[in-house]
Design an enzyme around this catalytic site. Structure first.
Site, mmCIF file in Angstrom:
data_model
loop_
_atom_site.group_PDB
_atom_site.id
_atom_site.type_symbol
_atom_site.label_atom_id
_atom_site.label_comp_id
_atom_site.label_asym_id
_atom_site.label_seq_id
_atom_site.Cartn_x
_atom_site.Cartn_y
_atom_site.Cartn_z
ATOM 1 N N ARG A 31 44.279 66.685 55.197
ATOM 2 C CA ARG A 31 44.476 66.703 56.649
ATOM 3 C C ARG A 31 45.901 67.144 56.995
ATOM 4 O O ARG A 31 46.136 68.266 57.421
ATOM 5 C CB ARG A 31 44.145 65.326 57.242
ATOM 6 C CG ARG A 31 43.946 65.343 58.771
ATOM 7 C CD ARG A 31 45.238 65.246 59.573
ATOM 8 N NE ARG A 31 46.000 64.034 59.299
ATOM 9 C CZ ARG A 31 47.211 63.807 59.790
ATOM 10 N NH1 ARG A 31 47.811 64.713 60.558
ATOM 11 N NH2 ARG A 31 47.870 62.704 59.480
ATOM 12 N N HIS A 220 55.359 56.945 55.710
ATOM 13 C CA HIS A 220 54.943 58.346 55.661
ATOM 14 C C HIS A 220 56.195 59.206 55.799
ATOM 15 O O HIS A 220 56.704 59.409 56.908
ATOM 16 C CB HIS A 220 53.975 58.605 56.821
ATOM 17 C CG HIS A 220 53.372 59.973 56.846
ATOM 18 N ND1 HIS A 220 52.019 60.190 56.755
ATOM 19 C CD2 HIS A 220 53.929 61.211 56.976
ATOM 20 C CE1 HIS A 220 51.767 61.490 56.848
ATOM 21 N NE2 HIS A 220 52.926 62.126 56.973
ATOM 22 N N HIS A 222 58.539 62.706 55.186
ATOM 23 C CA HIS A 222 58.636 64.141 54.931
ATOM 24 C C HIS A 222 59.938 64.410 54.181
ATOM 25 O O HIS A 222 60.910 63.656 54.301
ATOM 26 C CB HIS A 222 58.582 64.926 56.243
ATOM 27 C CG HIS A 222 57.208 64.980 56.834
ATOM 28 N ND1 HIS A 222 56.593 66.157 57.198
ATOM 29 C CD2 HIS A 222 56.323 64.012 57.126
ATOM 30 C CE1 HIS A 222 55.398 65.908 57.685
ATOM 31 N NE2 HIS A 222 55.201 64.601 57.656
ATOM 32 N N CYS A 253 54.219 69.430 60.399
ATOM 33 C CA CYS A 253 53.679 69.008 61.689
ATOM 34 C C CYS A 253 53.688 70.190 62.642
ATOM 35 O O CYS A 253 54.741 70.782 62.881
ATOM 36 C CB CYS A 253 54.493 67.859 62.279
ATOM 37 S SG CYS A 253 53.930 67.326 63.916
#
Length: 311
Positions: A31, A220, A222, A253
């Site tokens: 996803r 989460h 990055h 994103c």
């Protein structure tokens, strides 16, 4: 050379004494990893990707998103993907749901677990959700209420928890307020997102420390500044035991241009192996899967562990 052929140095104090005995890996490659691709990945490739990830031992595979195809065209095939998915016993396939229409589509596809996507800042709420910080909860309330009534589990993501590209620093108290509202609304877990990858270990400690129920948190990260793994290990030492990561470090994103790839699942697994923390993933099989996916995308994997094990 396989992962098990490389000897890890001995240590006098077991590192596992500082970390959870087991970490749940929430795999987002299918996803979050693919949503920012410039070219559309065929459904058959996505299905094989999910199958390979399950074969490697991952038990939570975020499969797709029911965001309007206009905004995320790479995931416009959500219904087709779920219809063709070989759902493995013991594997959870949550999906991202932005609003009531997305929930209807998810229910029609037979999902049992959804995630909603909130913002910790006013600027990102307006750009990503077309809502103010407070108005976003008015959008989420009927989604969560209906999902819970239908027997679904609901996870809440919070973006921009550690910094916002328009507002700069984000106060930890602001993240806490958003997180508590999501938990009180009925989310079983919230994932603290470093959307643009600016977090550092000290800031991670500050944000996590403000929550009473750390066992209901996930992280989460990055890897924009190369801090994703260091931040994750900090979160684990603070008591978090669920980590979002993406096979091969895929991701970004579409609403935050400075967001780069996610923490690579292989890099996470290599570190957990070295600390004696259980996770249930076959690292060699996972690395081969990410190398295969990199071939499908026409570029090398950014994961250092994938490069080392398959290069």
């Amino acid at each position: 050379m396989g992962a098990r052929e490389v000897g890890l140095p001995t240590r006098s104090v077991p590192l596992e004494s500082y970390y959870p005995q087991r970490v749940t890996i929430w795999e987002v490659g299918a996803r979050d990893g693919l949503q920012n691709e410039k070219s559309i990945v065929p459904v058959a490739t996505k299905l094989e990707f999910l199958g390979r990830l399950a074969d490697a031992g991952l038990t939570t595979l975020e499969a797709t998103s029911f965001v309007h195809p206009k905004w995320v065209p790479q995931l416009a095939d959500a219904e087709e993907l779920l219809a063709g998915l070989d759902r493995r016993p013991g594997v959870d396939y949550p999906v991202l749901v932005p609003n009531e229409r997305g929930l209807e589509r998810a229910l029609d596809s037979g999902v049992g677990h959804i995630a909603i996507f909130a913002s910790a800042t006013e600027s990102f709420a307006k750009r990503n959700l077309n809502r103010t910080l407070d108005e976003q909860f008015e959008m989420f309330e009927p989604v969560v209420t209906r999902a819970l009534a239908e027997g679904l589990r609901v996870r809440g993501y919070i973006s921009m928890c550690f910094g916002d590209q328009w507002e700069g620093d984000v106060e930890p108290e602001q993240v806490h307020r958003v997180g508590e509202r999501l938990l009180n609304m009925g989310c079983w877990q919230i994932s603290l997102g470093d959307t643009i990858g600016v977090a550092t270990p000290g800031l991670v400690e500050d944000v996590i420390a403000g929550f009473d129920e750390i066992d209901r948190l996930a992280v989460h990260f990055h890897d924009t500044y190369g801090q994703a793994l260091a931040n994750t290990l900090t979160a684990l030492r603070c008591g978090v035991s669920t980590v979002d990561s993406s096979a091969g470090g895929l991701g970004g994103c579409p609403y935050a241009e400075s967001a780069t790839g996610n923490l690579a699942t292989e890099d996470l697994v290599w570190a957990l192996d070295g600390m004696g923390v259980e996770h249930g993933v076959d690292l060699d099989a996972l690395a081969r899967t990410s190398a295969w996916m990199a071939q499908q995308l026409g570029r090398p994997s950014p994961s250092r562990v994938v490069q080392a094990l398959t290069g």
